[in-house]
Design an enzyme around this catalytic site. Structure first.
Site, PDB file in Angstrom:
ATOM      1  N   HIS A 471      -8.322  -9.023  -4.679  1.00 35.79           N
ATOM      2  CA  HIS A 471      -7.026  -8.629  -5.243  1.00 35.79           C
ATOM      3  C   HIS A 471      -6.715  -7.154  -4.928  1.00 35.79           C
ATOM      4  O   HIS A 471      -5.662  -6.825  -4.377  1.00 35.79           O
ATOM      5  CB  HIS A 471      -7.052  -8.856  -6.765  1.00 35.79           C
ATOM      6  N   GLU A 472      -7.667  -6.287  -5.270  1.00 35.89           N
ATOM      7  CA  GLU A 472      -7.426  -4.854  -5.040  1.00 35.89           C
ATOM      8  C   GLU A 472      -7.322  -4.546  -3.546  1.00 35.89           C
ATOM      9  O   GLU A 472      -6.555  -3.684  -3.132  1.00 35.89           O
ATOM     10  CB  GLU A 472      -8.519  -4.004  -5.699  1.00 35.89           C
ATOM     11  N   HIS A 475      -3.814  -5.102  -2.404  1.00 33.24           N
ATOM     12  CA  HIS A 475      -2.969  -3.921  -2.649  1.00 33.24           C
ATOM     13  C   HIS A 475      -3.223  -2.870  -1.564  1.00 33.24           C
ATOM     14  O   HIS A 475      -2.296  -2.243  -1.056  1.00 33.24           O
ATOM     15  CB  HIS A 475      -3.309  -3.279  -3.998  1.00 33.24           C
ATOM     16  N   HIS A 478      -1.514  -3.640   1.643  1.00 37.61           N
ATOM     17  CA  HIS A 478      -0.074  -3.383   1.511  1.00 37.61           C
ATOM     18  C   HIS A 478       0.209  -1.898   1.791  1.00 37.61           C
ATOM     19  O   HIS A 478       1.187  -1.549   2.460  1.00 37.61           O
ATOM     20  CB  HIS A 478       0.365  -3.746   0.087  1.00 37.61           C
TER      21      HIS A 478
END
Length: 682
Positions: A471-472, A475, A478
């Site tokens: 998940h991290e 980010h 991105h």
């Protein structure tokens, strides 16, 4: 005060990576004072310039300054979160109000606002790039939201509110950190610890030794707390730890660490600020920068999801209650029994435990698997490389393309420790943008709070922690894989808050794919890969209690939205009253009356998610639907990966997130993929 930069101040070093081996608390104030002085001088010179404002003579110099101050302050904020010390905290708290005041002044400066409007109205506007035009639109919106159009007396009040809110949010986070750090439970008798996994006991024994005590030490740090409530057969011990955790930063602890009054003040100030700007409530202000348009639209989305999920949640809860009564002798299921009974039921139902799975996920193997996915779908290499860090357990990595060019870099700080903020997050250290010398490489901080290695073995991660890691990293991608070269919409900058979670939640999906997991697992003792049989059980259990988990997120999201929309902060009703009402409507799992969840809900009171917590569910719809394209084309499809990179990651905030989604998927998002992924199709 002189305008000469303080000599040898590492926070004012803007070429290359942060010098974390040199930054001290004593550097903070001189660096901030110098930068703010430079900023004020720049603003006055830009405003005094009589020539027609253009992107190059006006917007770019402001961006150059914004980049410097945010680079310096991001290091301070990061260190304050990961190695909090009295000196650092004092320096952070001394300078936060100065920065808040400076930015509040900037966003209310009519002279700057007029120059931005002039660029927008000029012929030259048409020749600007898409990214530059988006930055201009965002600037004009942010001036309005910053109070630039208010009369002078209201401006002063609005600015005072911003400064006070900034201080209160920081205090909210500190109270939570202090309460968490302060708690310690020492146990001498091994018989009280039956059921707790060996590695958790080893960590507890090492923690006691570090305090020069015998026995075992348990804390409210998540890797210490969770194994107790999940595995301890000693019900009284589970209750003791649950009670301490659920009442953090409340009236049940030290009065100076109680967040109750802070919550009331934050809500009143947010409402007042929104009213000054002409909005009915803070939720409307918050949604001005998001994909969702009105509080009613968000409420409708949550209710619609709730209607679909609640029957599944009720079924989950009935099953758990029946199992706890029949098999565990728990006639009355209490809050501190839920995690324990759920783990037992899951072990019985699917014949495996979290603990068994964890043995297959040593840290090096997990990272190898994560980087392998990145390599396969995006054609990128990830390698560890030396750089100054803030703690011996932190590390640094480079992402290179097929030609060997470095396109992104990141710091990784994985383990929980005292004086480190809880949770997991990604933050920006350096943002990609074009400068005279070339393009600046983006750099991210990736921070988690997993169990550190114990007893000479590598760190082992639960499957949930592996998901958090992915998940991290999503980010991080991105931020790092943007192709935008203008600062204000590069990476995650300028992306609507309720779309920021799309790439992170998208990456989580790979943690459920056999072709991914078989390469990223290696039993810590035997070296064997995860057996297919165990993987199949994990997949069968994937949506175990998905209904309950969805309703819990809906409860938090509704609480947050109503708190900032309909709730009257000036009435006698409290935030606690409101969450009880919402639980009457939607809760399937009912915490005890003394649970003080609002007091430690730092996402909305200290973390930027105020009137935005629904974003997790909203973005889950987007991410599940985006991932369905990979399911259709082969989950490790380089073709789909390239398209995802080009249309979503590369675009940053240069266009509305919905446009990026449609460009990728070929249509508007649909809720169906999310329900299917969660096993909640009727």
């Amino acid at each position: 005060m002189s305008t000469n930069p303080p000599t040898n101040n590492p926070l004012l070093h803007f070429s290359g990576l942060p010098q974390f081996d040199q930054v001290k608390a004593s550097h903070v104030t001189p660096a901030v004072d110098y930068l703010l002085e430079q900023g004020k001088t720049l603003v006055e010179s830009l405003v005094a310039d009589q020539t027609e404002p253009t992107w190059d003579n006006f917007a770019r110099p402001l961006e150059d300054f914004e980049e410097q101050i945010s680079r310096a302050w991001s290091q301070v904020g990061h260190l304050n979160a990961v190695i909090n010390s009295p000196e650092l905290r004092e320096a952070y708290n001394e300078n936060l109000p100065k920065l808040t005041a400076f930015y509040a002044d900037l966003s209310q400066d009519e002279r700057l606002y007029a120059k931005f409007r002039a660029i927008r109205a000029s012929k030259a506007y048409e020749s600007l790039s898409t990214a530059q035009r988006k930055i201009l639109e965002n600037e004009l919106r942010d001036f309005r939201l910053g109070g630039a159009e208010l009369p002078e007396d209201k401006k002063a009040r609005f600015k005072a509110i911003q400064e006070e809110l900034s201080t209160l949010s920081s205090k909210f986070e500190e109270n939570l950190l202090d309460t968490t750090n302060d708690y310690a439970l020492f146990i001498e008798d091994a018989a009280e610890l039956s059921g707790i996994p060996e590695d958790a006991l080893q960590a507890a024994a090492e923690a006691a030794q570090a305090d020069e005590k015998t026995g075992w030490k348990f804390s409210l740090q998540f890797p210490s707390y969770m194994p107790v409530v999940q595995y301890a057969e000693n019900r009284a011990l589970r209750e003791q730890l649950y009670r301490a955790y659920a009442t953090r930063a409340s009236e049940f602890g030290k009065p100076e660490w109680d967040n109750t009054a802070l919550i009331a003040s934050i809500l009143k100030l947010r409402r007042e600020a929104a009213t000054l700007l002409g909005y009915k409530n803070y939720a409307e202000t918050s949604l001005a920068t998001k994909m969702a348009e009105t509080p009613a639209q968000v409420e409708e989305f949550l209710q619609q999801l709730g209607v679909r999920a609640k029957p599944f949640a009720e079924r989950d809860m009935q099953e758990l209650k029946a199992y706890a009564a029949d098999k565990l002798g728990l006639a009355e299921l209490q809050a501190w029994d839920i995690a324990y009974a759920s783990e037992k039921l899951r072990e019985d139902k699917y014949a495996f435990s979290d603990q068994e799975v964890k043995q297959y996920f040593p840290e090096a193997q997990v990272l190898h698997g994560l980087f392998k996915v990145t390599e396969t779908i995006f054609g990128l290499q990830v390698n560890k490389t030396p750089a100054p860090v803030w703690h011996e357990s932190a590390s640094f990595y480079e992402i290179t393309d097929q030609q060997g060019n470095v396109i992104g870099q990141f710091y990784l700080d994985l383990y929980a420790r005292n004086n480190k903020r809880g949770g997991a997050w990604m933050d920006e250290a350096i943002t990609r943008r074009r400068k005279p010398h070339g393009v600046e490489t983006p750099v991210a901080y990736l921070t988690c709070n997993f169990s550190a290695p114990v007893g000479g073995k590598p760190a082992l991660f639960t499957h949930d922690e592996v998901i958090t890691m992915f998940h991290e990293f999503g980010h991080g991608l991105h931020h790092m894989l943007t192709q935008v070269e203008d600062y204000g919409v590069s990476g995650i900058k300028g992306v609507e808050w309720d779309a920021v979670e799309l790439p992170s939640q998208f990456m989580e999906n790979f943690c459920w794919e056999w072709d991914v997991l078989r390469h990223m697992t290696k039993h810590v003792d035997t070296g064997a890969h995860l057996p297919r049989e165990l993987f199949d059980k994990m997949v069968a259990a994937k949506n175990f209690q998905a209904g309950m988990q969805t309703m819990r997120q809906i409860e938090f999201s509704l609480f947050d939205m109503r708190l900032h929309a309909d709730f009257d902060p000036f009435s006698t009703q409290t935030a606690l009253d409101l969450i009880e009402q919402i639980r009457d409507e939607v809760a399937v799992v009912r915490p005890p009356k003394w649970n003080r969840f609002p007091n430690n809900f730092s996402h909305i009171f200290a973390g930027g998610y105020g009137a935005g917590y629904y974003s997790y569910k909203w973005a889950e719809v987007l991410s599940a639907d985006a991932y369905s394209m990979f399911e259709e084309n082969g989950v490790l499809s380089a073709e789909a990966g390239k398209r995802f990179w080009n249309e979503i990651l590369a675009q940053g905030g240069s266009r509305p997130a919905l446009e990026s989604f449609i460009a990728f998927r070929g249509r508007e998002p649909s809720i169906d993929a999310l329900l299917r992924h969660n096993g909640m199709r009727a």
